[in-house]
Write an enzyme that holds these catalytic residues in place. Structure first.
Site, mmCIF file in Angstrom:
data_model
loop_
_atom_site.group_PDB
_atom_site.id
_atom_site.type_symbol
_atom_site.label_atom_id
_atom_site.label_comp_id
_atom_site.label_asym_id
_atom_site.label_seq_id
_atom_site.Cartn_x
_atom_site.Cartn_y
_atom_site.Cartn_z
ATOM 1 N N HIS A 51 60.289 63.180 -42.607
ATOM 2 C CA HIS A 51 60.867 63.757 -43.832
ATOM 3 C C HIS A 51 60.500 62.894 -45.044
ATOM 4 O O HIS A 51 60.117 63.406 -46.095
ATOM 5 C CB HIS A 51 62.407 63.784 -43.742
ATOM 6 C CG HIS A 51 62.977 64.713 -42.717
ATOM 7 N ND1 HIS A 51 63.923 64.314 -41.804
ATOM 8 C CD2 HIS A 51 62.755 66.032 -42.473
ATOM 9 C CE1 HIS A 51 64.266 65.346 -41.043
ATOM 10 N NE2 HIS A 51 63.568 66.400 -41.427
ATOM 11 N N LYS A 108 77.516 74.321 -37.826
ATOM 12 C CA LYS A 108 76.882 73.276 -37.013
ATOM 13 C C LYS A 108 77.742 72.030 -36.992
ATOM 14 O O LYS A 108 78.400 71.696 -37.981
ATOM 15 C CB LYS A 108 75.513 72.917 -37.614
ATOM 16 C CG LYS A 108 74.360 73.665 -36.993
ATOM 17 C CD LYS A 108 73.054 73.007 -37.387
ATOM 18 C CE LYS A 108 71.857 73.762 -36.842
ATOM 19 N NZ LYS A 108 70.597 73.219 -37.348
ATOM 20 N N SER A 156 64.597 65.179 -36.015
ATOM 21 C CA SER A 156 65.930 64.561 -35.989
ATOM 22 C C SER A 156 66.499 64.613 -34.574
ATOM 23 O O SER A 156 67.185 63.684 -34.136
ATOM 24 C CB SER A 156 66.873 65.310 -36.942
ATOM 25 O OG SER A 156 66.388 65.255 -38.255
ATOM 26 N N ARG A 202 54.557 70.501 -38.727
ATOM 27 C CA ARG A 202 54.129 69.477 -37.771
ATOM 28 C C ARG A 202 53.090 70.025 -36.812
ATOM 29 O O ARG A 202 51.953 69.594 -36.780
ATOM 30 C CB ARG A 202 55.342 68.950 -36.971
ATOM 31 C CG ARG A 202 56.312 68.124 -37.791
ATOM 32 C CD ARG A 202 57.602 67.892 -37.072
ATOM 33 N NE ARG A 202 58.265 69.167 -36.799
ATOM 34 C CZ ARG A 202 59.497 69.300 -36.351
ATOM 35 N NH1 ARG A 202 60.203 68.228 -36.056
ATOM 36 N NH2 ARG A 202 60.025 70.484 -36.162
#
Ligand code: PNS
Length: 162
Positions: free
Chosen positions: A20, A44, A131, A93
């Protein structure tokens, strides 16, 4: 008329990774300003509160004067409009990111025609990094100092030592 180019970099950042930070740094070189926007998502259960994540990202980007850190709830495009931004910045990615990211970019385009999503290829050394990977390692006490900014390593270990 203000012609400055503002890019919104939205995400969960739970926690922020070096991948990030690489996107934020490169974005800050491309745009007049970058707003790192932490999604506040009540459905979440995050590792860190939104306030903590904002503080962590601010600490890691203190050397980038054109980077702002904020939070938002609801639709990213609505937040972008409030901020006067026409660019959403996202990192890509690997191929598996592409499907989700393309769907999101197309969805956002249907919601707001004049907001563009710009993708930066994630630095190849972080192409595996997420993450979730950080959390997976940290919960077993593994090494994460090569994956997240130095400033937040202890925050993450402390969470699992509670
Ligand atoms: O870091 P993440 O979790 O991959 O980020 C995903 C994020 C926050 C960019 C995405 O979930 C989002 O934009 N959420 C806000 C709701 C929204 O605007 N949805 C429409 C696009 S599908």
């Amino acid at each position: 008329m203000n012609n400055s180019t503002i890019a919104i970099y939205p995400g969960s950042f739970d926690p922020i990774t070096l991948g990030h930070l690489d996107i934020i740094t490169r974005g800050s070189n491309l745009f007049d300003s970058v707003i790192v926007a932490v999604l506040s998502n009540p459905t979440k259960q995050p590792l860190f509160t939104v306030e903590k994540r904002i503080a962590q990202i601010k600490q890691c980007t203190i050397n980038l004067p054109n980077v702002e850190v904020d939070s938002f709830a609801g639709l990213t495009v609505e937040y972008a409009k409030i901020k006067g931004a026409k660019i959403l910045l996202r990192g890509l990615r690997v191929l598996s990111d592409f499907e989700k990211e393309l769907q999101m970019a197309h969805t956002n385009k249907t919601l707001s025609e004049d907001i563009e999503t710009i993708f930066l290829a994630t630095a190849k050394e972080y192409s595996f990094l997420s993450s979730s990977v950080v959390k997976e390692i940290a919960q077993f006490g593994g090494e994460i100092s090569h994956l997240v900014p130095m400033d937040i390593v202890n925050d993450i270990y402390s969470y699992y030592q509670k």
